[in-house]
Enzyme design. Sequence first.
Site, short mmCIF file in Angstrom:
data_model
loop_
_atom_site.label_atom_id
_atom_site.label_comp_id
_atom_site.label_asym_id
_atom_site.label_seq_id
_atom_site.Cartn_x
_atom_site.Cartn_y
_atom_site.Cartn_z
CG ASN A 208 63.76 66.44 42.82
OD1 ASN A 208 63.68 66.89 41.69
ND2 ASN A 208 62.73 65.96 43.49
CE LYS B 153 61.13 68.65 45.11
NZ LYS B 153 60.28 68.74 46.29
CG HIS C 101 59.18 63.30 43.88
ND1 HIS C 101 58.20 64.13 44.38
CD2 HIS C 101 60.32 63.60 44.54
CE1 HIS C 101 58.74 64.91 45.30
NE2 HIS C 101 60.03 64.62 45.42
CD GLU D 17 57.17 67.68 44.80
OE1 GLU D 17 57.89 67.80 43.80
OE2 GLU D 17 57.52 68.10 45.93
CD GLU E 219 62.00 62.45 48.49
OE1 GLU E 219 62.93 63.25 48.60
OE2 GLU E 219 61.14 62.55 47.61
N GLY F 3 59.49 69.72 51.48
CA GLY F 3 59.26 71.14 51.25
C GLY F 3 58.58 71.85 52.41
CB SER G 203 62.86 69.48 55.23
OG SER G 203 61.62 69.93 54.69
N GLY H 43 65.63 68.56 47.73
CA GLY H 43 65.01 69.55 46.87
C GLY H 43 65.59 70.93 47.13
#
Length: 257
Positions: free
Chosen positions: A11, A13, A100, A102, A172, A178, A218, A239
């Site tokens: 991903n 992003k 997601h 985010e 996730e 992150g 992570s 990510g």
Amino acid sequence: MSKRKPMMVGNWKMHKTWAETSVLAQAISNREKNTWEDTDVVICPAMCNLKAAWEVLEFDKSKIKIGAQNVHWADEGAYTGEVSVAMLQDVGAAYCIVGHSERRAYAAETNEDVNRKVKALLKGELTPIVCVGESEHIRNDGAYLDYVCKQVSAAFAGLEDNEVSKCVVAYEPLWAIGTGRTATPEEAQEVCAAIRNEISTEYGKDAAESIRVLYGGSVKPENVDGLMAQPDIDGGLVGGASLNADSFTQLVDATLK
Ligand code: PGA
């Protein structure tokens, strides 16, 4: 060893311009091996750069697939800034990340939106990668399994068993995205098993055995082996570590051990 084909999804992003996308896609494609036929490798660049990645992979006759990071559920219409399933098909996307955390946080995406997007993607024969996961607060409260299972249930509401089996779920936990703080293999396994159990209850054993459940948050070369060794974890949604061809290659190789 599960019968399910493993997966590794990058991903990207909101990283990489068109030119940078081509460079990274090329670097990953250069590292592709014959063994990668036994795993599904997917990269998800920014919407406007999907075609840049696709051109590189098409030229190389690569088996690596392209995924988008979002989609709108309507076929077309007055939805400024949105992109439809047909538009994703047109630029060669085979997968699409949905829900997601985010997007749930910054674009107010709800479980109902996720459900509509999953249905639109399946109709267009793209594979949805449905993200679920609890915040640190919910984990500390102790009700995280129930919370995550409710997200799964809402995402798939109204689908047939055989449609659910085609989807991918990515667990996730928000506190691991992150942050460098990965869930332990046991923590990740507990939730991924609960997700599979929820699918089994609602859609039957076959769907539960077929659906792929990924872990994300992570994931890196140093922790991927422990995660991949878990019976209910079929791969990763990555990510940071997917933005580097060497580390992403190591992650893909780890799905084949
Ligand atoms: P991360 O992101 O690997 O950088 O934690 C994972 C994700 O958000 O999909």
